[in-house]
Design a protein around this motif. Structure first.
Motif, PDB file in Angstrom:
ATOM      1  N   ALA A  65       0.716  -1.372  -0.151  1.00  0.00           N
ATOM      2  CA  ALA A  65      -0.106   0.034  -0.156  1.00  0.00           C
ATOM      3  C   ALA A  65       0.951   1.351  -0.003  1.00  0.00           C
ATOM      4  O   ALA A  65       0.382   2.427  -0.147  1.00  0.00           O
ATOM      5  N   GLY A  66       2.338   1.111   0.055  1.00  0.00           N
ATOM      6  CA  GLY A  66       2.989   2.253   0.196  1.00  0.00           C
ATOM      7  C   GLY A  66       3.180   3.098   1.403  1.00  0.00           C
ATOM      8  O   GLY A  66       3.738   4.065   1.267  1.00  0.00           O
ATOM      9  N   LEU A  67       2.389   2.389   2.600  1.00  0.00           N
ATOM     10  CA  LEU A  67       2.494   3.038   3.789  1.00  0.00           C
ATOM     11  C   LEU A  67       4.129   2.793   4.521  1.00  0.00           C
ATOM     12  O   LEU A  67       4.482   3.847   5.367  1.00  0.00           O
ATOM     13  N   ILE A  68       4.831   1.903   4.078  1.00  0.00           N
ATOM     14  CA  ILE A  68       6.232   1.722   4.475  1.00  0.00           C
ATOM     15  C   ILE A  68       6.972   1.340   3.528  1.00  0.00           C
ATOM     16  O   ILE A  68       6.378   0.704   2.167  1.00  0.00           O
ATOM     17  N   LYS A  69       8.267   1.459   3.386  1.00  0.00           N
ATOM     18  CA  LYS A  69       9.354   1.454   2.318  1.00  0.00           C
ATOM     19  C   LYS A  69       9.381  -0.167   2.655  1.00  0.00           C
ATOM     20  O   LYS A  69       9.654  -0.803   3.602  1.00  0.00           O
ATOM     21  N   PRO A  70      10.065  -0.931   1.448  1.00  0.00           N
ATOM     22  CA  PRO A  70      10.319  -2.524   1.335  1.00  0.00           C
ATOM     23  C   PRO A  70      11.531  -2.242   2.327  1.00  0.00           C
ATOM     24  O   PRO A  70      12.325  -1.515   2.303  1.00  0.00           O
ATOM     25  N   GLY A  71      11.364  -3.351   3.366  1.00  0.00           N
ATOM     26  CA  GLY A  71      12.531  -3.706   4.147  1.00  0.00           C
ATOM     27  C   GLY A  71      12.583  -2.823   5.386  1.00  0.00           C
ATOM     28  O   GLY A  71      13.134  -3.108   6.504  1.00  0.00           O
ATOM     29  N   GLU A  72      11.606  -1.914   5.442  1.00  0.00           N
ATOM     30  CA  GLU A  72      11.440  -0.775   6.562  1.00  0.00           C
ATOM     31  C   GLU A  72      11.119  -1.580   7.879  1.00  0.00           C
ATOM     32  O   GLU A  72      11.521  -1.141   9.037  1.00  0.00           O
ATOM     33  N   MET A  73      10.333  -2.510   7.775  1.00  0.00           N
ATOM     34  CA  MET A  73       9.913  -3.221   8.725  1.00  0.00           C
ATOM     35  C   MET A  73      10.669  -4.553   9.326  1.00  0.00           C
ATOM     36  O   MET A  73      10.353  -5.199  10.389  1.00  0.00           O
ATOM     37  N   ASP A  74      11.800  -4.878   8.395  1.00  0.00           N
ATOM     38  CA  ASP A  74      12.519  -5.982   8.642  1.00  0.00           C
ATOM     39  C   ASP A  74      12.840  -6.173  10.402  1.00  0.00           C
ATOM     40  O   ASP A  74      12.817  -7.240  10.715  1.00  0.00           O
ATOM     41  N   GLU A  75      13.451  -5.182  10.637  1.00  0.00           N
ATOM     42  CA  GLU A  75      14.164  -5.397  12.044  1.00  0.00           C
ATOM     43  C   GLU A  75      12.676  -5.365  13.302  1.00  0.00           C
ATOM     44  O   GLU A  75      12.875  -6.335  13.941  1.00  0.00           O
ATOM     45  N   ALA A  76      11.863  -4.572  12.806  1.00  0.00           N
ATOM     46  CA  ALA A  76      10.678  -4.559  13.571  1.00  0.00           C
ATOM     47  C   ALA A  76      10.033  -6.148  13.773  1.00  0.00           C
ATOM     48  O   ALA A  76       9.657  -6.428  14.757  1.00  0.00           O
ATOM     49  N   GLN A  77       9.836  -6.402  12.372  1.00  0.00           N
ATOM     50  CA  GLN A  77       9.273  -7.853  12.353  1.00  0.00           C
ATOM     51  C   GLN A  77       9.879  -8.865  13.121  1.00  0.00           C
ATOM     52  O   GLN A  77       9.157  -9.818  13.374  1.00  0.00           O
ATOM     53  N   ALA A  78      11.338  -8.751  13.312  1.00  0.00           N
ATOM     54  CA  ALA A  78      11.980  -9.989  13.999  1.00  0.00           C
ATOM     55  C   ALA A  78      11.354  -9.990  15.483  1.00  0.00           C
ATOM     56  O   ALA A  78      11.848 -10.833  16.131  1.00  0.00           O
ATOM     57  N   MET A  79      10.781  -8.872  16.105  1.00  0.00           N
ATOM     58  CA  MET A  79      10.326  -8.919  17.286  1.00  0.00           C
ATOM     59  C   MET A  79       9.122  -9.644  17.510  1.00  0.00           C
ATOM     60  O   MET A  79       8.658 -10.123  18.775  1.00  0.00           O
ATOM     61  N   PHE A  80       8.614 -10.036  16.522  1.00  0.00           N
ATOM     62  CA  PHE A  80       7.111 -10.657  16.745  1.00  0.00           C
ATOM     63  C   PHE A  80       7.269 -12.300  16.085  1.00  0.00           C
ATOM     64  O   PHE A  80       7.349 -12.307  14.802  1.00  0.00           O
ATOM     65  N   PRO A  81       6.575 -13.147  16.954  1.00  0.00           N
ATOM     66  CA  PRO A  81       6.680 -13.002  18.347  1.00  0.00           C
ATOM     67  C   PRO A  81       7.820 -12.931  19.077  1.00  0.00           C
ATOM     68  O   PRO A  81       8.801 -13.479  18.748  1.00  0.00           O
ATOM     69  N   GLN A  82       7.635 -12.434  20.270  1.00  0.00           N
ATOM     70  CA  GLN A  82       8.946 -12.395  21.103  1.00  0.00           C
ATOM     71  C   GLN A  82       9.369 -13.808  21.728  1.00  0.00           C
ATOM     72  O   GLN A  82      10.400 -13.828  21.748  1.00  0.00           O
ATOM     73  N   HIS A  83       8.426 -14.423  21.961  1.00  0.00           N
ATOM     74  CA  HIS A  83       8.345 -15.901  22.611  1.00  0.00           C
ATOM     75  C   HIS A  83       7.376 -16.788  22.319  1.00  0.00           C
ATOM     76  O   HIS A  83       6.431 -16.254  21.901  1.00  0.00           O
ATOM     77  N   PRO A  84       7.486 -17.946  22.681  1.00  0.00           N
ATOM     78  CA  PRO A  84       6.449 -18.836  22.394  1.00  0.00           C
ATOM     79  C   PRO A  84       5.233 -18.466  23.201  1.00  0.00           C
ATOM     80  O   PRO A  84       5.319 -17.679  24.354  1.00  0.00           O
ATOM     81  N   GLY A  85       4.009 -18.158  22.738  1.00  0.00           N
ATOM     82  CA  GLY A  85       3.103 -17.713  23.420  1.00  0.00           C
ATOM     83  C   GLY A  85       2.686 -16.377  23.294  1.00  0.00           C
ATOM     84  O   GLY A  85       1.633 -15.659  23.780  1.00  0.00           O
ATOM     85  N   CYS A  86       3.578 -15.592  22.600  1.00  0.00           N
ATOM     86  CA  CYS A  86       3.482 -14.063  22.570  1.00  0.00           C
ATOM     87  C   CYS A  86       2.106 -13.629  22.082  1.00  0.00           C
ATOM     88  O   CYS A  86       1.846 -14.322  20.972  1.00  0.00           O
ATOM     89  N   ARG A  87       1.675 -12.553  22.643  1.00  0.00           N
ATOM     90  CA  ARG A  87       0.403 -12.060  22.128  1.00  0.00           C
ATOM     91  C   ARG A  87       0.456 -10.533  21.524  1.00  0.00           C
ATOM     92  O   ARG A  87      -0.638 -10.043  21.674  1.00  0.00           O
ATOM     93  N   CYS A  88       1.637 -10.160  21.225  1.00  0.00           N
ATOM     94  CA  CYS A  88       1.856  -8.885  20.742  1.00  0.00           C
ATOM     95  C   CYS A  88       1.551  -8.787  19.255  1.00  0.00           C
ATOM     96  O   CYS A  88       1.931  -9.543  18.462  1.00  0.00           O
ATOM     97  N   TRP A  89       1.573  -7.408  18.804  1.00  0.00           N
ATOM     98  CA  TRP A  89       1.716  -7.110  17.512  1.00  0.00           C
ATOM     99  C   TRP A  89       2.021  -5.588  17.376  1.00  0.00           C
ATOM    100  O   TRP A  89       2.370  -4.850  18.541  1.00  0.00           O
ATOM    101  N   ALA A  90       2.114  -5.138  16.107  1.00  0.00           N
ATOM    102  CA  ALA A  90       2.478  -3.762  15.866  1.00  0.00           C
ATOM    103  C   ALA A  90       1.611  -3.059  14.864  1.00  0.00           C
ATOM    104  O   ALA A  90       1.829  -3.240  13.807  1.00  0.00           O
ATOM    105  N   PRO A  91       0.764  -2.394  15.101  1.00  0.00           N
ATOM    106  CA  PRO A  91      -0.015  -1.627  14.590  1.00  0.00           C
ATOM    107  C   PRO A  91       0.398  -0.528  13.815  1.00  0.00           C
ATOM    108  O   PRO A  91       1.518   0.123  14.526  1.00  0.00           O
ATOM    109  N   LEU A  92       0.161   0.009  12.733  1.00  0.00           N
ATOM    110  CA  LEU A  92       0.644   1.558  12.127  1.00  0.00           C
ATOM    111  C   LEU A  92      -0.032   2.616  12.847  1.00  0.00           C
ATOM    112  O   LEU A  92      -1.527   2.616  12.715  1.00  0.00           O
TER     113      LEU A  92
END
Length: 124
Positions: A65-92
């Motif tokens: 959708a052009g809201l973020i640049k390709p690869g811009e979320m790579d580092e943050a994406q690696a955060m989810f899920p943090q651990h087994p059973g993690c129920r966190c997310w990252a909204p824009l």
């Protein structure tokens, strides 16, 4: 016991089938229980891997959708899920960026709790 490569592929296949269907989470757990042999372990795997899959899909959608640049979320994406059973997310959050969110309840772990509501990627 450890999961074999065959088990991991069966889990990916089961998750894909579940995502494409209108089945309940319990349906996914039932399918995963056949693979891993334990309903508790299946529920943990189901929660973790469905969170991971939906987070990845959301990122792809933002990029397309052009809201973020390709690869811009790579580092943050690696955060989810943090651990087994993690129920966190990252909204824009328009004007702020991508925010680390938790369920903000008694089940949030000490890894995720302190990260709640922090900007993890600034987006213009």
């Amino acid at each position: 016991p450890s999961l074999t490569d065959v088990d991991k592929q069966r889990i990916r296949d089961a998750l894909g089938t579940w995502i494409e269907s209108a089945e309940t989470f319990q349906d996914l757990v039932d399918r995963l229980t056949e693979i891993v042999g334990s309903e508790d372990r299946a529920a943990l795997i189901g929660a973790t891997e469905s969170t991971r899959a939906y987070a990845a899909g959301t990122t792809i959608g933002w990029e397309e959708a052009g809201l973020i640049k390709p690869g811009e979320m790579d580092e943050a994406q690696a955060m989810f899920p943090q651990h087994p059973g993690c129920r966190c997310w990252a909204p824009l959050a328009p004007g702020r960026g991508i925010i680390f969110r938790t369920a903000e309840d008694e089940l949030v772990c000490p890894i995720c709790g302190p990260l709640a509501n922090t900007v993890i990627v600034e987006v213009c």
